[in-house]
Design a protein around this motif. Sequence first.
Motif, PDB file in Angstrom:
ATOM      1  N   ILE A  51       0.899  -1.120   0.127  1.00  0.00           N
ATOM      2  CA  ILE A  51      -0.151  -0.248   0.152  1.00  0.00           C
ATOM      3  C   ILE A  51       0.942   1.421  -0.201  1.00  0.00           C
ATOM      4  O   ILE A  51       1.338   1.568   1.361  1.00  0.00           O
ATOM      5  CB  ILE A  51      -1.170  -0.368   1.308  1.00  0.00           C
TER       6      ILE A  51
ATOM      7  N   ASP B 128       1.461   6.678  -2.853  1.00  0.00           N
ATOM      8  CA  ASP B 128       0.894   6.969  -4.370  1.00  0.00           C
ATOM      9  C   ASP B 128      -0.516   6.630  -4.344  1.00  0.00           C
ATOM     10  O   ASP B 128      -1.390   7.029  -5.013  1.00  0.00           O
ATOM     11  CB  ASP B 128       1.905   6.631  -5.541  1.00  0.00           C
ATOM     12  N   LYS B 129      -0.910   5.382  -4.057  1.00  0.00           N
ATOM     13  CA  LYS B 129      -1.722   4.475  -3.840  1.00  0.00           C
ATOM     14  C   LYS B 129      -3.234   5.195  -2.854  1.00  0.00           C
ATOM     15  O   LYS B 129      -4.458   5.747  -3.488  1.00  0.00           O
ATOM     16  CB  LYS B 129      -1.944   3.247  -4.083  1.00  0.00           C
TER      17      LYS B 129
ATOM     18  N   ARG C   1      -4.133   9.032  -4.361  1.00  0.00           N
ATOM     19  CA  ARG C   1      -5.480   8.187  -5.465  1.00  0.00           C
ATOM     20  C   ARG C   1      -6.424   8.056  -5.175  1.00  0.00           C
ATOM     21  O   ARG C   1      -7.724   8.600  -6.018  1.00  0.00           O
ATOM     22  CB  ARG C   1      -4.401   7.349  -6.766  1.00  0.00           C
ATOM     23  N   THR C   2      -5.955   6.873  -4.046  1.00  0.00           N
ATOM     24  CA  THR C   2      -7.754   5.989  -3.348  1.00  0.00           C
ATOM     25  C   THR C   2      -8.404   7.688  -2.788  1.00  0.00           C
ATOM     26  O   THR C   2      -9.788   8.009  -2.486  1.00  0.00           O
ATOM     27  CB  THR C   2      -7.081   5.237  -2.848  1.00  0.00           C
TER      28      THR C   2
ATOM     29  N   GLY D   1      -6.345  -3.173  -5.724  1.00  0.00           N
ATOM     30  CA  GLY D   1      -4.999  -2.181  -4.697  1.00  0.00           C
ATOM     31  C   GLY D   1      -6.269  -1.173  -4.397  1.00  0.00           C
ATOM     32  O   GLY D   1      -6.154  -0.679  -3.450  1.00  0.00           O
ATOM     33  N   VAL D   2      -7.601  -0.808  -4.955  1.00  0.00           N
ATOM     34  CA  VAL D   2      -8.471  -0.100  -4.271  1.00  0.00           C
ATOM     35  C   VAL D   2      -9.343  -0.791  -2.835  1.00  0.00           C
ATOM     36  O   VAL D   2      -9.907  -0.357  -2.020  1.00  0.00           O
ATOM     37  CB  VAL D   2      -9.378   0.510  -5.265  1.00  0.00           C
TER      38      VAL D   2
END
Length: 200
Positions: free
Chosen positions: A89, A92-93, A96-97, A117-118
């Motif tokens: 995790i 960047d992830k 974005r989330t 990922g989400v």
Amino acid sequence: MEQHVDYLIEHFGYFGIIIVLIGGIVGLPIPDEVLLTYVGYNVFQGKLSYIPSLLSAFAGAAGGISLSYFIGYKFGLPLLNKFGPKIHITEDKINRTRKLFKKVGPTLILIGYFIPGVRHLAAYVAAINSFPFKKFVVYAYAGAILWSFAFITLGRVLGEKWGLVEVYISKYSIYFIMLFVVLAIAFYLYWRRRNQFRSG
């Protein structure tokens, strides 16, 4: 992966499915869709029953996403930034989330399971953004039902060809994501409009 799932099913039965999915939703590197499809294949073979498999998958997904929410609520973004990279995790992830959540929060919770990922981040981000738990549960648990049903049923229908799911997910994941996003947004807009019509 098949050997590990077979071991879990043989030794822990449906409880094994629950435990693995809790870990997968929280963020452990477990191919959840492949796992659920393989569970569906076991239903096809007669090793597992369909309804108990669905209930176990739902319990695992619901348990995992609830645990993620409470971790996010209790410890917040600093913990996620510190330990997130260890379970893939990244910052960047997370960013974005968070941006996505501000635009389509409830919809993201609902369809987050279907987006690699989400699904590991939606609950954390919801808690960090102080999204009410009662509302969170409605969308998160509905998503858990849809997700579990979709992949277990797919594995059951495909039977011996269940492995195709892993191939197509890795090859065409972006198209699946786009499809689910469109469908989920359409569903959300319909639901919202219907509620407005009733209240009006």
